[in-house]
Design a protein around this motif. Structure first.
Motif, PDB file in Angstrom:
ATOM      1  N   SER A 178       1.152  -1.268   0.422  1.00 54.87           N
ATOM      2  CA  SER A 178       0.356  -0.002   0.073  1.00 54.87           C
ATOM      3  C   SER A 178       0.927   1.579  -0.053  1.00 54.87           C
ATOM      4  CB  SER A 178      -0.848  -0.313   1.163  1.00 54.87           C
ATOM      5  OG  SER A 178      -0.526   0.525   2.717  1.00 54.87           O
ATOM      6  N   SER A 179       0.069   2.281  -0.647  1.00 54.88           N
ATOM      7  CA  SER A 179       0.885   3.544  -0.276  1.00 54.88           C
ATOM      8  C   SER A 179       1.114   4.027   0.816  1.00 54.88           C
ATOM      9  CB  SER A 179       0.168   4.946  -1.126  1.00 54.88           C
ATOM     10  OG  SER A 179       1.020   5.731  -1.227  1.00 54.88           O
ATOM     11  N   SER A 180       0.773   3.601   1.653  1.00 55.19           N
ATOM     12  CA  SER A 180       1.012   4.267   3.176  1.00 55.19           C
ATOM     13  C   SER A 180       1.910   3.124   3.874  1.00 55.19           C
ATOM     14  CB  SER A 180       0.243   4.149   4.118  1.00 55.19           C
ATOM     15  OG  SER A 180      -1.370   2.623   4.136  1.00 55.19           O
ATOM     16  N   SER A 181       1.950   2.205   3.266  1.00 54.13           N
ATOM     17  CA  SER A 181       3.027   1.700   4.213  1.00 54.13           C
ATOM     18  C   SER A 181       4.796   1.642   3.501  1.00 54.13           C
ATOM     19  CB  SER A 181       3.260   0.045   3.575  1.00 54.13           C
ATOM     20  OG  SER A 181       3.990  -0.826   3.716  1.00 54.13           O
ATOM     21  N   ARG A 182       4.398   2.155   2.146  1.00 55.87           N
ATOM     22  CA  ARG A 182       5.610   2.239   1.208  1.00 55.87           C
ATOM     23  C   ARG A 182       6.287   3.604   1.782  1.00 55.87           C
ATOM     24  NH1 ARG A 182       4.648   3.047  -4.555  1.00 55.87           N
ATOM     25  NH2 ARG A 182       3.120   4.525  -4.176  1.00 55.87           N
ATOM     26  N   ASP A 183       5.348   4.388   2.245  1.00 59.40           N
ATOM     27  CA  ASP A 183       5.288   6.181   2.771  1.00 59.40           C
ATOM     28  C   ASP A 183       6.253   5.684   3.948  1.00 59.40           C
ATOM     29  OD1 ASP A 183       4.704   7.439   0.771  1.00 59.40           O
ATOM     30  OD2 ASP A 183       2.235   8.099   0.902  1.00 59.40           O
ATOM     31  N   ALA A 184       5.789   5.155   4.713  1.00 60.79           N
ATOM     32  CA  ALA A 184       6.546   4.251   5.934  1.00 60.79           C
ATOM     33  C   ALA A 184       7.842   4.121   6.096  1.00 60.79           C
ATOM     34  CB  ALA A 184       5.448   3.302   6.975  1.00 60.79           C
ATOM     35  N   ASP A 185       8.202   3.243   5.109  1.00 62.88           N
ATOM     36  CA  ASP A 185       9.224   2.661   4.687  1.00 62.88           C
ATOM     37  C   ASP A 185      10.151   3.806   4.095  1.00 62.88           C
ATOM     38  OD1 ASP A 185       9.482  -0.414   5.098  1.00 62.88           O
ATOM     39  OD2 ASP A 185       8.787  -0.048   3.135  1.00 62.88           O
ATOM     40  N   LEU A 186       9.692   5.734   3.521  1.00 68.15           N
ATOM     41  CA  LEU A 186      10.398   6.312   2.844  1.00 68.15           C
ATOM     42  C   LEU A 186      11.005   7.215   4.578  1.00 68.15           C
ATOM     43  CD1 LEU A 186      11.859   7.147   0.711  1.00 68.15           C
ATOM     44  CD2 LEU A 186      10.125   8.405  -0.144  1.00 68.15           C
ATOM     45  N   GLN A 187       9.776   7.021   5.192  1.00 69.48           N
ATOM     46  CA  GLN A 187       9.770   8.643   6.289  1.00 69.48           C
ATOM     47  C   GLN A 187      10.696   7.661   7.378  1.00 69.48           C
ATOM     48  OE1 GLN A 187       8.546  10.644   6.393  1.00 69.48           O
ATOM     49  NE2 GLN A 187       7.808  11.542   4.928  1.00 69.48           N
ATOM     50  N   GLN A 188      10.770   6.363   7.657  1.00 72.43           N
ATOM     51  CA  GLN A 188      11.638   5.394   8.387  1.00 72.43           C
ATOM     52  C   GLN A 188      13.071   5.179   7.579  1.00 72.43           C
ATOM     53  OE1 GLN A 188      11.531   4.405  11.262  1.00 72.43           O
ATOM     54  NE2 GLN A 188      13.403   4.894  11.853  1.00 72.43           N
ATOM     55  N   ALA A 189      12.667   5.133   6.498  1.00 70.59           N
ATOM     56  CA  ALA A 189      14.821   6.075   6.125  1.00 70.59           C
ATOM     57  C   ALA A 189      15.391   7.534   6.436  1.00 70.59           C
ATOM     58  CB  ALA A 189      14.528   5.147   4.668  1.00 70.59           C
ATOM     59  N   ARG A 190      14.089   8.520   6.289  1.00 70.46           N
ATOM     60  CA  ARG A 190      15.027   9.521   6.870  1.00 70.46           C
ATOM     61  C   ARG A 190      15.185   9.367   7.976  1.00 70.46           C
ATOM     62  NH1 ARG A 190      10.106  13.434   5.435  1.00 70.46           N
ATOM     63  NH2 ARG A 190      11.346  14.813   6.349  1.00 70.46           N
ATOM     64  N   ALA A 191      14.200   9.495   8.730  1.00 72.67           N
ATOM     65  CA  ALA A 191      14.820   9.114  10.180  1.00 72.67           C
ATOM     66  C   ALA A 191      15.962   8.333  10.489  1.00 72.67           C
ATOM     67  CB  ALA A 191      13.634   8.375  11.066  1.00 72.67           C
ATOM     68  N   ASP A 192      16.312   7.687  10.277  1.00 73.62           N
ATOM     69  CA  ASP A 192      17.447   6.790  10.147  1.00 73.62           C
ATOM     70  C   ASP A 192      19.050   7.286   9.329  1.00 73.62           C
ATOM     71  OD1 ASP A 192      16.266   4.671  11.437  1.00 73.62           O
ATOM     72  OD2 ASP A 192      16.088   3.013   9.526  1.00 73.62           O
ATOM     73  N   LEU A 193      18.388   7.937   8.550  1.00 72.25           N
ATOM     74  CA  LEU A 193      19.262   9.397   8.409  1.00 72.25           C
ATOM     75  C   LEU A 193      19.694  10.588   9.227  1.00 72.25           C
ATOM     76  CD1 LEU A 193      18.589   9.201   4.011  1.00 72.25           C
ATOM     77  CD2 LEU A 193      20.583   7.669   5.097  1.00 72.25           C
ATOM     78  N   GLU A 194      18.583  11.200   9.600  1.00 69.32           N
ATOM     79  CA  GLU A 194      18.669  11.901  10.301  1.00 69.32           C
ATOM     80  C   GLU A 194      19.481  11.741  11.923  1.00 69.32           C
ATOM     81  OE1 GLU A 194      15.171  13.679  10.906  1.00 69.32           O
ATOM     82  OE2 GLU A 194      14.966  14.085   8.925  1.00 69.32           O
ATOM     83  N   LEU A 195      19.358  10.371  12.196  1.00 67.38           N
ATOM     84  CA  LEU A 195      19.808   9.485  13.121  1.00 67.38           C
ATOM     85  C   LEU A 195      21.560   9.783  12.496  1.00 67.38           C
ATOM     86  CD1 LEU A 195      17.623   7.336  15.061  1.00 67.38           C
ATOM     87  CD2 LEU A 195      18.166   9.631  15.965  1.00 67.38           C
TER      88      LEU A 195
END
Length: 93
Positions: free
Chosen positions: A2-19
């Motif tokens: 789903s789009s929301s699951s896919r978006d969640a992956d991208l958001q988590q990737a961004r959060a990991d990058l910020e860390l």
């Protein structure tokens, strides 16, 4: 996927990058920030990400991981895993 699951992956990737920027050395910190910004643009876009462009971002992160200390590399690994999951969910061109 789903789009929301896919978006969640991208958001988590961004959060990991910020860390990862918190522990990254000067030689890779800007690269990581730039990739996080690119992921933000992709997330905000109405159109689907281009496979080739996204693959470039993944390759950039893999290179940064190779050039990083263990703590930063671990954080980048998480970002890469989520970004790869996002990448796999994209429609094939």
């Amino acid at each position: 996927m789903s789009s929301s699951s896919r978006d969640a992956d991208l958001q988590q990737a961004r959060a990991d990058l910020e860390l990862a920027t918190e522990t990254a050395g000067d030689d890779v910190r800007e690269t990581i920030r730039d990739t996080a910004a690119a992921f933000a643009e992709i997330a905000a876009s109405e159109s689907e990400a281009d496979h080739a462009v996204f693959d470039e971002h993944l390759n950039t992160l893999r290179q940064a991981r190779r050039e990083s200390d263990a703590e930063t590399a671990d954080r980048l690994e998480g970002a890469i895993e989520h970004a790869e999951s996002y990448r796999q969910s994209l429609e094939q061109a």
